[in-house]
Design a protein around this motif. Structure first.
Motif, PDB file in Angstrom:
ATOM      1  N   LYS A 168       0.625  -1.395   0.058  1.00 53.95           N
ATOM      2  CA  LYS A 168      -0.246  -0.263  -0.273  1.00 53.95           C
ATOM      3  C   LYS A 168       1.203   1.467   0.307  1.00 53.95           C
ATOM      4  CE  LYS A 168      -4.054  -1.759   2.122  1.00 53.95           C
ATOM      5  NZ  LYS A 168      -3.894  -2.558   2.868  1.00 53.95           N
ATOM      6  N   ALA A 169       1.862   1.158   0.588  1.00 52.15           N
ATOM      7  CA  ALA A 169       3.003   2.272   0.631  1.00 52.15           C
ATOM      8  C   ALA A 169       3.177   3.211  -0.675  1.00 52.15           C
ATOM      9  CB  ALA A 169       4.552   1.857   1.397  1.00 52.15           C
ATOM     10  N   GLU A 171       1.322   3.421  -3.191  1.00 49.11           N
ATOM     11  CA  GLU A 171       0.190   4.368  -3.047  1.00 49.11           C
ATOM     12  C   GLU A 171       0.738   6.014  -2.525  1.00 49.11           C
ATOM     13  OE1 GLU A 171      -3.245   3.701  -1.523  1.00 49.11           O
ATOM     14  OE2 GLU A 171      -3.126   1.653  -2.663  1.00 49.11           O
ATOM     15  N   TYR A 172       1.520   6.034  -1.707  1.00 50.44           N
ATOM     16  CA  TYR A 172       2.031   7.491  -1.431  1.00 50.44           C
ATOM     17  C   TYR A 172       3.686   7.326  -1.846  1.00 50.44           C
ATOM     18  CZ  TYR A 172       2.504   5.408   2.657  1.00 50.44           C
ATOM     19  OH  TYR A 172       2.590   4.745   3.976  1.00 50.44           O
ATOM     20  N   ILE A 173       4.592   6.662  -2.152  1.00 48.92           N
ATOM     21  CA  ILE A 173       5.729   7.200  -1.894  1.00 48.92           C
ATOM     22  C   ILE A 173       6.252   8.029  -2.908  1.00 48.92           C
ATOM     23  CG2 ILE A 173       8.160   5.149  -2.800  1.00 48.92           C
ATOM     24  CD1 ILE A 173       7.430   3.486  -0.350  1.00 48.92           C
ATOM     25  N   LYS A 174       7.013   8.862  -3.686  1.00 50.76           N
ATOM     26  CA  LYS A 174       7.924   9.454  -4.473  1.00 50.76           C
ATOM     27  C   LYS A 174       8.845   8.880  -4.569  1.00 50.76           C
ATOM     28  CE  LYS A 174       7.984  13.965  -5.973  1.00 50.76           C
ATOM     29  NZ  LYS A 174       9.163  14.323  -6.706  1.00 50.76           N
TER      30      LYS A 174
END
Ligand SMILES: NC(=O)c1ccc[n+]([C@@H]2O[C@H](COP(=O)([O-])OP(=O)(O)OC[C@H]3O[C@@H](n4cnc5c(N)ncnc54)[C@H](OP(=O)(O)O)[C@@H]3O)[C@@H](O)[C@H]2O)c1
Length: 226
Positions: A168-169, A171-174
């Motif tokens: 899930k991480a 999704e917000y990791i750049k």
């Protein structure tokens, strides 16, 4: 140096045309036993003098440690640790005898933290980081430098290959562009720095893990790695 012959051939042609050089490639599976020795012997056979060794090939697998395929785990350890170590030894000896040479080992910010759900990968990168730091000190004054590059999440085929689509991480990791990581690693290599951590957030993460209680770190990472 990789396994896919066609990609290596295309890249070699691109480099030759763009920079007017004569590049060479060797297609080899570095997760196999004795592959470091085979690579070293091929380089000698071709009569190539190597100034700089870059240990970039590496992989990781997302998922519960106890459910990982044991053969795949052993190949990962061989690729990330054994081959890298042997290549440092084989080429490092030549560099030291000659009095110059540079080694760049691609570690990871994962090397600063234990990694529930990517346990073998993080442990292998902790090894790469520790080995590189030790060799940097051991070889100082010999003309040989050893640099560990520690990228955070970077755009490449890595996460697809790691089977991290359920993470899930993501999704917000750049993701950092691979070109930026490569340029920074190259600069650190030329300056002979022991370690380079890429990106401010990754630097903060690596620094923070030194100050929070060790017993907190793995559970914190576990909650992020779902
Ligand atoms: N992407 C990230 O977020 C990230 C973050 C920190 C550190 N890193 C590290 O950066 C390095 C490069 O990874 P990447 O992100 O560029 O991943 P990648 O896109 O999967 O590239 C991996 C490279 O290693 C080669 N390779 C893989 N297995 C090999 C084998 N058995 N024998 C020979 N070559 C092999 C691959 O070529 P072939 O498939 O043709 O063999 C490819 O060139 C790795 O050490 C990785 O651990 C990546």
């Amino acid at each position: 140096m990789a396994r896919r012959q066609t990609q290596l051939e295309q890249l070699s042609e691109q480099l030759n045309n763009e920079f007017n050089i004569s590049s060479q490639y060797i297609a080899l599976d570095l997760s196999r036993k004795n592959s470091a020795r085979a690579l070293y012997e091929e380089v000698k056979f071709r009569n190539l003098e190597i100034d700089c060794l870059v240990n970039n090939a590496g992989r990781g697998h997302y998922g519960a440690f106890i459910n990982q395929d044991r053969e795949v785990s052993e190949e990962t350890i061989h690729l990330n640790i054994t081959t890298l170590t042997s290549l440092c030894q084989l080429f490092g000896k030549d560099f030291a005898d000659r009095g110059n040479g540079r080694i760049l080992n691609i570690a990871s910010v994962a090397g600063f933290i234990p990694g529930p759900s990517m346990a073998i990968y993080n442990a292998s990168k902790a090894y790469v980081l520790s080995l590189s730091r030790a060799l940097h000190a051991e070889l100082s004054g010999s003309g040989v430098t050893v640099t560990a590059s520690c990228p955070g999440p970077t755009k490449s085929e890595f996460f697809d290959r790691a089977g991290a689509d359920e993470l899930k991480a993501m999704e917000y990791i750049k993701l950092m562009p691979a070109e930026q990581v490569a340029k920074e690693a190259y600069k650190a290599l030329i300056k002979g720095h022991p370690v380079v951590i890429h990106g401010i957030l990754n630097k903060m993460m690596a620094e923070t893990t030194r100050w929070i209680p060790r017993s907190w770190v793995a559970p914190m990472v576990k909650s992020l790695m779902r």
